[in-house]
Design a protein around this motif. Structure first.
Motif, PDB file in Angstrom:
ATOM      1  N   SER A  62     -19.768 -67.778   0.387  1.00 45.03           N
ATOM      2  CA  SER A  62     -20.134 -69.182   0.217  1.00 45.03           C
ATOM      3  C   SER A  62     -21.629 -69.330  -0.072  1.00 45.03           C
ATOM      4  O   SER A  62     -22.051 -70.307  -0.681  1.00 45.03           O
ATOM      5  CB  SER A  62     -19.747 -70.002   1.440  1.00 45.03           C
ATOM      6  OG  SER A  62     -20.445 -69.563   2.586  1.00 45.03           O
ATOM      7  N   ASN A  63     -22.438 -68.354   0.334  1.00 46.37           N
ATOM      8  CA  ASN A  63     -23.882 -68.381   0.065  1.00 46.37           C
ATOM      9  C   ASN A  63     -24.270 -67.512  -1.127  1.00 46.37           C
ATOM     10  O   ASN A  63     -25.087 -67.912  -1.949  1.00 46.37           O
ATOM     11  CB  ASN A  63     -24.662 -67.879   1.289  1.00 46.37           C
ATOM     12  CG  ASN A  63     -24.479 -68.760   2.483  1.00 46.37           C
ATOM     13  OD1 ASN A  63     -24.366 -69.966   2.371  1.00 46.37           O
ATOM     14  ND2 ASN A  63     -24.426 -68.158   3.649  1.00 46.37           N
ATOM     15  N   SER A  64     -23.699 -66.328  -1.197  1.00 51.36           N
ATOM     16  CA  SER A  64     -24.126 -65.380  -2.222  1.00 51.36           C
ATOM     17  C   SER A  64     -23.258 -65.399  -3.473  1.00 51.36           C
ATOM     18  O   SER A  64     -23.583 -64.735  -4.447  1.00 51.36           O
ATOM     19  CB  SER A  64     -24.182 -63.962  -1.658  1.00 51.36           C
ATOM     20  OG  SER A  64     -23.034 -63.644  -0.949  1.00 51.36           O
ATOM     21  N   GLY A  65     -22.173 -66.167  -3.457  1.00 49.49           N
ATOM     22  CA  GLY A  65     -21.265 -66.182  -4.606  1.00 49.49           C
ATOM     23  C   GLY A  65     -20.502 -64.872  -4.655  1.00 49.49           C
ATOM     24  O   GLY A  65     -20.322 -64.202  -3.643  1.00 49.49           O
ATOM     25  N   ALA A  66     -20.056 -64.532  -5.841  1.00 49.96           N
ATOM     26  CA  ALA A  66     -19.293 -63.295  -6.004  1.00 49.96           C
ATOM     27  C   ALA A  66     -20.146 -62.095  -5.611  1.00 49.96           C
ATOM     28  O   ALA A  66     -21.329 -62.020  -5.939  1.00 49.96           O
ATOM     29  CB  ALA A  66     -18.825 -63.155  -7.442  1.00 49.96           C
ATOM     30  N   VAL A  67     -19.543 -61.171  -4.912  1.00 46.20           N
ATOM     31  CA  VAL A  67     -20.218 -59.941  -4.506  1.00 46.20           C
ATOM     32  C   VAL A  67     -19.548 -58.794  -5.257  1.00 46.20           C
ATOM     33  O   VAL A  67     -18.340 -58.621  -5.185  1.00 46.20           O
ATOM     34  CB  VAL A  67     -20.109 -59.709  -2.980  1.00 46.20           C
ATOM     35  CG1 VAL A  67     -20.748 -58.394  -2.597  1.00 46.20           C
ATOM     36  CG2 VAL A  67     -20.735 -60.870  -2.223  1.00 46.20           C
ATOM     37  N   THR A  68     -20.360 -58.060  -6.007  1.00 43.10           N
ATOM     38  CA  THR A  68     -19.847 -56.923  -6.766  1.00 43.10           C
ATOM     39  C   THR A  68     -20.400 -55.645  -6.153  1.00 43.10           C
ATOM     40  O   THR A  68     -21.610 -55.514  -5.972  1.00 43.10           O
ATOM     41  CB  THR A  68     -20.273 -57.016  -8.245  1.00 43.10           C
ATOM     42  OG1 THR A  68     -19.805 -58.255  -8.779  1.00 43.10           O
ATOM     43  CG2 THR A  68     -19.708 -55.863  -9.052  1.00 43.10           C
ATOM     44  N   ILE A  69     -19.507 -54.729  -5.852  1.00 48.70           N
ATOM     45  CA  ILE A  69     -19.904 -53.463  -5.252  1.00 48.70           C
ATOM     46  C   ILE A  69     -19.475 -52.339  -6.180  1.00 48.70           C
ATOM     47  O   ILE A  69     -18.311 -52.237  -6.554  1.00 48.70           O
ATOM     48  CB  ILE A  69     -19.264 -53.294  -3.866  1.00 48.70           C
ATOM     49  CG1 ILE A  69     -19.719 -54.444  -2.970  1.00 48.70           C
ATOM     50  CG2 ILE A  69     -19.617 -51.936  -3.278  1.00 48.70           C
ATOM     51  CD1 ILE A  69     -18.951 -54.586  -1.711  1.00 48.70           C
ATOM     52  N   THR A  70     -20.439 -51.525  -6.563  1.00 49.62           N
ATOM     53  CA  THR A  70     -20.185 -50.391  -7.441  1.00 49.62           C
ATOM     54  C   THR A  70     -20.594 -49.131  -6.689  1.00 49.62           C
ATOM     55  O   THR A  70     -21.707 -49.057  -6.171  1.00 49.62           O
ATOM     56  CB  THR A  70     -21.004 -50.517  -8.744  1.00 49.62           C
ATOM     57  OG1 THR A  70     -20.764 -51.802  -9.317  1.00 49.62           O
ATOM     58  CG2 THR A  70     -20.626 -49.436  -9.730  1.00 49.62           C
ATOM     59  N   SER A  71     -19.692 -48.180  -6.651  1.00 49.13           N
ATOM     60  CA  SER A  71     -20.025 -46.946  -5.934  1.00 49.13           C
ATOM     61  C   SER A  71     -19.870 -45.738  -6.851  1.00 49.13           C
ATOM     62  O   SER A  71     -19.082 -45.735  -7.790  1.00 49.13           O
ATOM     63  CB  SER A  71     -19.131 -46.789  -4.703  1.00 49.13           C
ATOM     64  OG  SER A  71     -17.794 -46.620  -5.086  1.00 49.13           O
ATOM     65  N   SER A  72     -20.661 -44.761  -6.544  1.00 53.50           N
ATOM     66  CA  SER A  72     -20.547 -43.471  -7.202  1.00 53.50           C
ATOM     67  C   SER A  72     -20.803 -42.420  -6.131  1.00 53.50           C
ATOM     68  O   SER A  72     -21.050 -42.755  -4.975  1.00 53.50           O
ATOM     69  CB  SER A  72     -21.568 -43.348  -8.346  1.00 53.50           C
ATOM     70  OG  SER A  72     -22.876 -43.260  -7.831  1.00 53.50           O
ATOM     71  N   ARG A  73     -20.797 -41.195  -6.510  1.00 51.40           N
ATOM     72  CA  ARG A  73     -21.061 -40.136  -5.531  1.00 51.40           C
ATOM     73  C   ARG A  73     -22.474 -40.213  -4.984  1.00 51.40           C
ATOM     74  O   ARG A  73     -22.748 -39.763  -3.882  1.00 51.40           O
ATOM     75  CB  ARG A  73     -20.847 -38.776  -6.156  1.00 51.40           C
ATOM     76  CG  ARG A  73     -19.408 -38.491  -6.433  1.00 51.40           C
ATOM     77  CD  ARG A  73     -19.242 -37.109  -6.989  1.00 51.40           C
ATOM     78  NE  ARG A  73     -17.834 -36.873  -7.270  1.00 51.40           N
ATOM     79  CZ  ARG A  73     -17.335 -35.726  -7.586  1.00 51.40           C
ATOM     80  NH1 ARG A  73     -18.119 -34.670  -7.698  1.00 51.40           N
ATOM     81  NH2 ARG A  73     -16.056 -35.601  -7.826  1.00 51.40           N
ATOM     82  N   ARG A  74     -23.371 -40.775  -5.758  1.00 54.21           N
ATOM     83  CA  ARG A  74     -24.781 -40.752  -5.383  1.00 54.21           C
ATOM     84  C   ARG A  74     -25.318 -42.060  -4.829  1.00 54.21           C
ATOM     85  O   ARG A  74     -26.332 -42.067  -4.154  1.00 54.21           O
ATOM     86  CB  ARG A  74     -25.631 -40.336  -6.574  1.00 54.21           C
ATOM     87  CG  ARG A  74     -25.319 -38.949  -7.004  1.00 54.21           C
ATOM     88  CD  ARG A  74     -26.107 -38.566  -8.207  1.00 54.21           C
ATOM     89  NE  ARG A  74     -25.578 -37.315  -8.719  1.00 54.21           N
ATOM     90  CZ  ARG A  74     -26.331 -36.363  -9.178  1.00 54.21           C
ATOM     91  NH1 ARG A  74     -27.608 -36.499  -9.233  1.00 54.21           N
ATOM     92  NH2 ARG A  74     -25.774 -35.262  -9.622  1.00 54.21           N
ATOM     93  N   ARG A  75     -24.647 -43.191  -5.136  1.00 55.66           N
ATOM     94  CA  ARG A  75     -25.225 -44.445  -4.673  1.00 55.66           C
ATOM     95  C   ARG A  75     -24.176 -45.534  -4.541  1.00 55.66           C
ATOM     96  O   ARG A  75     -23.096 -45.455  -5.101  1.00 55.66           O
ATOM     97  CB  ARG A  75     -26.357 -44.894  -5.577  1.00 55.66           C
ATOM     98  CG  ARG A  75     -25.936 -45.361  -6.954  1.00 55.66           C
ATOM     99  CD  ARG A  75     -27.130 -45.717  -7.823  1.00 55.66           C
ATOM    100  NE  ARG A  75     -27.637 -47.008  -7.491  1.00 55.66           N
ATOM    101  CZ  ARG A  75     -27.603 -48.094  -8.259  1.00 55.66           C
ATOM    102  NH1 ARG A  75     -27.190 -48.088  -9.378  1.00 55.66           N
ATOM    103  NH2 ARG A  75     -28.035 -49.227  -7.900  1.00 55.66           N
TER     104      ARG A  75
END
Length: 85
Positions: A62-75
């Motif tokens: 509700s505050n930050s809007g859509a949250v996108t999370i991208t992961s890889s082996r390093r980050r």
């Protein structure tokens, strides 16, 4: 009743309801970040406070809007539709 499992990101169950035992869940999962999906009426300060003492980043959609999370082996990259959250 399962052994603790450290996770990077946790999607708060039941839109962050206090009935989801947020303090116990935070201590069990030890997430770096918790995403609480819901409207402003779901923004429960009690739930947020359960995660903050352990230094966990709490993002409320509700505050930050859509949250996108991208992961890889390093980050792990966490981006919010509304920057600064």
């Amino acid at each position: 009743e399962q052994p603790p499992v450290a996770v990077d990101v946790l999607l708060a169950p039941h839109h962050g309801s206090p009935r989801s035992s947020p303090l116990a869940l935070a201590r069990w999962a030890r997430p770096q970040c918790v995403v609480v999906s819901g409207s402003a009426k779901d923004d429960n300060g009690e739930v947020r406070q359960a995660y903050l003492p352990d230094g966990i980043r709490v993002l409320q959609t509700s505050n930050s809007g859509a949250v996108t999370i991208t992961s890889s082996r390093r980050r792990l990259a966490i981006d919010c539709f509304r920057p600064g959250q």
